[in-house]
Scaffold this active site. Structure first.
Site, PDB file in Angstrom:
ATOM      1  N   GLU A   1      59.038 113.574  75.034  1.00 16.54           N
ATOM      2  CA  GLU A   1      59.699 114.872  75.132  1.00 16.54           C
ATOM      3  C   GLU A   1      58.859 115.962  74.458  1.00 16.54           C
ATOM      4  O   GLU A   1      57.970 115.656  73.649  1.00 16.54           O
ATOM      5  CB  GLU A   1      61.074 114.786  74.455  1.00 16.54           C
TER       6      GLU A   1
ATOM      7  N   ASP B   1      58.005 103.102  80.484  1.00 17.45           N
ATOM      8  CA  ASP B   1      59.138 103.255  79.569  1.00 17.45           C
ATOM      9  C   ASP B   1      60.351 102.425  79.989  1.00 17.45           C
ATOM     10  O   ASP B   1      60.391 101.867  81.095  1.00 17.45           O
ATOM     11  CB  ASP B   1      59.521 104.741  79.457  1.00 17.45           C
TER      12      ASP B   1
ATOM     13  N   HIS C   1      57.983 116.628  80.254  1.00 17.46           N
ATOM     14  CA  HIS C   1      57.758 115.312  79.666  1.00 17.46           C
ATOM     15  C   HIS C   1      57.011 114.398  80.629  1.00 17.46           C
ATOM     16  O   HIS C   1      57.130 114.523  81.846  1.00 17.46           O
ATOM     17  CB  HIS C   1      59.058 114.677  79.123  1.00 17.46           C
TER      18      HIS C   1
END
Ligand code: GLP
Length: 242
Positions: free
Chosen positions: A143, A67, A138
């Protein structure tokens, strides 16, 4: 899902690094999935040491990170691009062009997500994915409530995550509100997964991950369904397990 309980952070990091090195040394063109956060820092330090001692080479290794924050350039000290360079890449013999993170400054974020997916597919598959664990369950920046069939996408961070990650920033207001994250389905396609957790503040999340029901309300619970997932936890993180 295999659970390995170890004494402390050092032992967790050492064991994880042994498994990563083993995977690299036994795979022709290894593809690693990497994570940021405090948890894998010890693992990365061990990999740097092993590389310096000629126990492993990253010359044939390709990496994909999970990410990146939207809005932060790769040279921003708070970006995950910067983190990976500082904590691992610049210290090892990896080809910089073989390291990949989403571009948080892309003008077309949707296209960037699609391109990232395509690049992973073109490379083959992730042989070994390293994961940390958010206190709310998460994984990457997926999430609670994220679909199990999600692919790389733009996501909005929840308050709990912004608070947990504020420690890396000067002010909480500086924490980006959105990120690009690999999806749950993209992560689950990895051949093997190792999730690391250390410390008392992860104990509740580890209990739910290991003993709770598999639900999109707790994204990490999907790992119960992965054929080759291992959780390496230290005593503190494992303290609530039955
Ligand atoms: C961030 C990252 C996750 C990471 C989590 C836990 O939100 N996006 O990939 O697993 O934090 O971080 P830490 O290891 O610092 O507890």
């Amino acid at each position: 899902m295999k659970i390995i309980k170890v004494k402390d952070y050092q032992e967790m990091s050492r064991l994880a690094s042994e498994q990563v090195i083993d995977k690299i040394n036994n795979t022709e063109k290894p593809v690693l999935g990497l994570a940021t956060g405090s948890t894998p820092e010890g693992l990365y330090q061990n990999l740097i040491d092993a590389n310096k001692n000629n126990l492993v080479s990253f010359k044939n290794v390709t990496t994909f990170n999970l990410d990146e924050y939207i809005g932060l350039a790769s040279d921003d000290p708070n970006s995950y691009n910067y983190f990976m360079n500082e904590k691992l890449f610049k210290h090892i013999d990896i080809e910089p062009s073989n390291t990949h993170l989403p571009n948080g400054k892309a003008t077309d974020i949707e296209q960037e997500c699609q391109d990232y997916e395509d690049l992973i597919k073109k490379t083959g598959k992730v042989n070994l994915q390293i994961l940390g664990l958010g206190v709310n369950g998460h994984i990457a920046f997926n999430e609670p409530g994220t679909s199990f069939s999600s692919r790389t996408q733009k996501t909005e961070l929840v308050e709990e995550t912004i608070e947990a990650n504020a420690r890396f920033f000067d002010r909480k207001e500086d924490v980006p509100t959105h990120a690009i994250t690999m999806g749950i389905e993209s992560i689950m396609e990895s051949e093997e997964i190792i999730l690391l957790a250390s410390g008392k503040n992860k104990a509740k999340a580890i209990k739910q991950l290991v003993e709770g029901e598999v639900t999109e309300d707790f994204p990490a619970s999907i790992l119960q369904k992965h054929p080759h997932a291992t959780i390496i936890v230290d005593q503190d993180a494992a303290s609530l397990l039955e």
